[in-house]
Enzyme design. Structure first.
Site, mmCIF file in Angstrom:
data_model
loop_
_atom_site.group_PDB
_atom_site.id
_atom_site.type_symbol
_atom_site.label_atom_id
_atom_site.label_comp_id
_atom_site.label_asym_id
_atom_site.label_seq_id
_atom_site.Cartn_x
_atom_site.Cartn_y
_atom_site.Cartn_z
ATOM 1 N N HIS A 81 0.815 -1.221 0.000
ATOM 2 C CA HIS A 81 0.000 0.000 0.000
ATOM 3 C C HIS A 81 0.846 1.268 0.000
ATOM 4 O O HIS A 81 0.331 2.364 -0.224
ATOM 5 C CB HIS A 81 -0.974 -0.009 1.192
ATOM 6 C CG HIS A 81 -0.381 0.425 2.496
ATOM 7 N ND1 HIS A 81 0.094 -0.455 3.437
ATOM 8 C CD2 HIS A 81 -0.191 1.662 3.021
ATOM 9 C CE1 HIS A 81 0.546 0.217 4.481
ATOM 10 N NE2 HIS A 81 0.387 1.502 4.259
ATOM 11 N N ASP B 163 -0.520 -7.511 1.944
ATOM 12 C CA ASP B 163 0.132 -6.201 1.863
ATOM 13 C C ASP B 163 1.649 -6.364 1.945
ATOM 14 O O ASP B 163 2.267 -6.137 2.979
ATOM 15 C CB ASP B 163 -0.387 -5.312 2.994
ATOM 16 C CG ASP B 163 0.001 -3.854 2.833
ATOM 17 O OD1 ASP B 163 0.499 -3.488 1.747
ATOM 18 O OD2 ASP B 163 -0.193 -3.081 3.788
ATOM 19 N N SER C 194 4.504 2.298 8.166
ATOM 20 C CA SER C 194 4.115 1.247 7.218
ATOM 21 C C SER C 194 5.308 0.762 6.416
ATOM 22 O O SER C 194 6.165 1.549 5.999
ATOM 23 C CB SER C 194 3.047 1.772 6.263
ATOM 24 O OG SER C 194 1.843 2.035 6.923
#
Length: 278
Positions: free
Chosen positions: A69, A116, A221
């Site tokens: 992402h 992800d 992230s």
């Protein structure tokens, strides 16, 4: 004499304070400089500067693993910086790379962030040093941590929900959260899949800090989640706000993707460079 309206306002302020303290973020601690030499910063051009947007980690001499992402299918001017501790200070240890190619897992689901995981092929191999080294990751058949096991992570992500960012790398020691509870309807529900694990740390009462929750946040992230020095997860997502008690951080389980990782990294860099990006 205090009016009823004033009492209600004071009560509301007190309630908000309680919520912010129980749902807030305890931002870990600054890591010892270059003690995590596998850490990578993915950065985008912003004027004449580069801005950190996501983390990653070095898994081979020309490869960085991160979250799907974090990336589009094209590099779009993004850079990868290794050997970094401070985002702003010049450091002789820093190595900056162009992105030759991005490999987002083809089954990544942007609706719930399932699968992800992504791999970045750098434009050249890194130069090994005390500040830049690859980290091992768990492969299929390995043992993942279970509920209440301590894991650790690091990043340059936000230290609160106002978006405040640290300049130096921070690290965080947290605990794996029950997958059964994480998939409960008052947590993540059906969004939580078998390819994910949850982790956070709640300070037990009485807590020495007014903020009771330790968690990853925006900008972390793509960073690694480690168990006994081996990467077992990739920082993926969580609640709309960081640090919510019923929204622990979600991490992609790396060992579920061994075949895809091996097949992707088996591609020759020269051949990949000659192919158009998809």
């Amino acid at each position: 004499m205090v009016s009823g309206k004033e009492v209600l306002v004071a009560a509301a302020v007190f309630a908000v304070a309680l919520i912010s303290h129980s749902e807030g973020i305890m931002g870990g601690r600054e890591a010892v400089a270059h003690s995590r030499p596998y850490m990578a910063s993915i950065q985008v051009p912003e004027g004449n500067r580069l801005k950190h947007i996501c983390g990653g980690f070095v898994v081979a001499d020309q490869w960085v693993m991160t979250a799907a992402h974090c990336l589009p299918n094209e590099p779009d001017g993004r850079k990868v910086v290794l050997g970094m501790h401070s985002l702003s200070q010049p450091e002789a240890t820093k190595q900056t790379f162009d992105i030759l190619r991005i490999y987002n897992n083809p089954t990544f689901n942007p609706l719930n962030y399932d699968n992800d995981i992504a791999l970045i092929l750098l434009d050249r191999p890194f130069v090994p040093s005390e500040a830049v080294k690859a980290v091992p990751f768990l492969r299929a058949g390995g043992t993942n941590p279970t509920t209440d096991d301590e894991v650790d992570t690091a990043g340059w992500g936000a230290s609160n929900n106002l978006g405040s960012r640290p300049d130096a790398l921070k690290e965080l020691f947290i605990d794996v959260y029950s997958p059964g509870l994480c998939g409960n309807s008052n947590h993540f529900g059906s969004k939580f899949t078998q390819n994910m694990m949850c982790a956070h740390r709640v300070c037990p009462k009485p807590c020495p800090s007014r903020i009771r929750k330790e968690d990853t946040c925006d900008g972390d992230s793509g960073g690694p989640l480690l168990f006994n020095g081996v990467v077992v997860g990739i920082t993926s997502n969580g609640g709309r706000k960081c640090g919510q008690l019923r929204k622990p951080g979600i991490y992609t389980i790396v060992s579920h993707y061994t075949d895809w990782i091996d097949a992707t990294m088996a591609q020759q860099p020269a051949a990949a460079a000659a192919e158009p990006s998809s």
